[in-house]
Write a protein that holds these residues in place. Structure first.
Motif, PDB file in Angstrom:
ATOM      1  N   GLU A   1       0.829  -1.208   0.000  1.00 14.93           N
ATOM      2  CA  GLU A   1       0.000   0.000   0.000  1.00 14.93           C
ATOM      3  C   GLU A   1       0.861   1.254   0.000  1.00 14.93           C
ATOM      4  OE1 GLU A   1      -4.043  -1.423   2.321  1.00 14.93           O
ATOM      5  OE2 GLU A   1      -2.835   0.197   3.170  1.00 14.93           O
ATOM      6  N   ASP A   2       0.811   2.001  -1.095  1.00 12.80           N
ATOM      7  CA  ASP A   2       1.495   3.297  -1.195  1.00 12.80           C
ATOM      8  C   ASP A   2       2.941   3.252  -0.719  1.00 12.80           C
ATOM      9  OD1 ASP A   2      -0.667   4.600  -2.257  1.00 12.80           O
ATOM     10  OD2 ASP A   2      -1.537   5.021  -0.291  1.00 12.80           O
TER      11      ASP A   2
ATOM     12  N   SER B   1       1.379   0.445  -5.244  1.00  7.44           N
ATOM     13  CA  SER B   1       0.353  -0.347  -4.560  1.00  7.44           C
ATOM     14  C   SER B   1      -0.058  -1.511  -5.450  1.00  7.44           C
ATOM     15  CB  SER B   1      -0.913   0.475  -4.295  1.00  7.44           C
ATOM     16  OG  SER B   1      -0.634   1.574  -3.476  1.00  7.44           O
TER      17      SER B   1
ATOM     18  N   GLY C   1       4.573   4.025   3.632  1.00  2.60           N
ATOM     19  CA  GLY C   1       3.652   3.002   3.135  1.00  2.60           C
ATOM     20  C   GLY C   1       3.693   1.732   3.981  1.00  2.60           C
TER      21      GLY C   1
END
Ligand SMILES: Nc1ncnc2c1ncn2[C@@H]1O[C@H](COP(=O)(O)OP(=O)(O)OP(=O)(O)O)[C@@H](O)[C@H]1O
Ligand SMILES: [Mg+2]
Length: 255
Positions: free
Chosen positions: A8-9, A28, A63
């Motif tokens: 994620e990110d 992501s 992230g």
């Protein structure tokens, strides 16, 4: 079963004096259990950095990376070491074999770290040496063998424990086409028969055609994704070559 990996990110920046390199730039994606994922992209596009973040040998700048329900970016060093031992097998771009051990000992070491029984270690090690054609060089030291033989030894070492997640950085880079085919078939077998999730970085379209899905990186970002679906390997290979020819430059020269 839930998702195997959720990225994620994720960002990874390297700072050299005033200069900052965004090696991985807000990436992501998710990986389902048992997928055989490929990562392609030009030199410097962030493939090794991304793999090292997944392998927990490098830390994200920002992230999160979830492995099943665990956020591995939040684990302490001790927890990470336990996590790696339990779940991961790696094949690094530069092999990372121990020079003071023979090839056979390098493979055995991976198993003895897991405190398996001696007989199990011997049998499994024997099977991997046979599978990857290392019989003739098993008692040699890494500096006495070829790059391809070192690479096959690194693969045997990573697979000998049947990891749930196998991370491989250019595992076919130093292999001729026959040795590459044997290795890729072994990966496919591990993937199908043991349900291992595989994450493989490669420059080579032929190797990538064994994957079920491929992420293409450019300047640290995902710019394209291909799913094999019901296509044959040959059809998938053609599609990969088409994407590579669109990106031009260094990648298409290799193919
Ligand atoms: N330790 C580091 N310090 C500073 N910059 C780094 C470091 N490691 C990687 N980089 C930079 O981050 C970017 C991504 O590097 P990375 O090694 O992930 O590329 P790659 O896609 O694996 O390339 P290759 O195909 O050549 O192996 C590059 O610009 C590289 O110079
Ligand atoms: Mg690399």
């Amino acid at each position: 079963m839930g998702r195997e990996i959720r990225v994620e990110d994720v960002e990874k920046y390297y700072r050299n004096g005033r200069q900052v390199t965004k090696a991985v730039d807000r990436v992501s994606f998710t990986v389902e259990p048992g997928e055989f994922m490929g990562v392609m992209g030009a030199s410097g596009s962030g493939k090794t950095t991304l793999l090292n973040l997944l392998a927990t040998v490098d830390r994200v700048t920002a992230g999160h990376i979830y492995y099943q329900d665990t956020d591995i970016t939040e684990l302490t060093e001790d927890e990470l070491s336990e996590f790696r031992k339990k779940n991961l097998g790696f094949i690094f771009q530069d092999y990372n074999l121990l020079d003071t051990l023979t090839l056979e000992e390098n493979i055995e070491l991976a198993m003895s770290l897991q405190e398996k029984k001696k007989a199990v270690i011997r049998d499994e090690c024997e099977r991997m040496i046979g599978l990857l054609g290392l019989e003739a060089v098993r008692h040699a030291f890494p500096y006495q063998v070829s790059g391809g033989q070192r690479q096959r030894c690194a693969c045997a070492r990573a697979m000998v424990n049947h990891p749930r997640l196998l991370l491989a950085d250019e595992p076919t880079g130093a292999l001729d086409s026959r040795a590459a085919q044997i290795l890729l078939s072994t990966f496919t077998k591990m993937n199908r028969e043991m349900g291992a999730t595989i994450f493989m970085v490669t420059h080579d379209a032929f190797s990538a055609s064994y994957c079920s899905r491929i992420l293409f990186l450019q300047d640290g970002k995902i710019f394209h994704e291909l799913v094999k679906g019901k296509r044959t390997r040959r059809e998938f290979l053609q599609e990969i070559l088409d994407v590579l020819s669109l990106t031009g430059g260094e990648l298409s020269d290799d193919c």
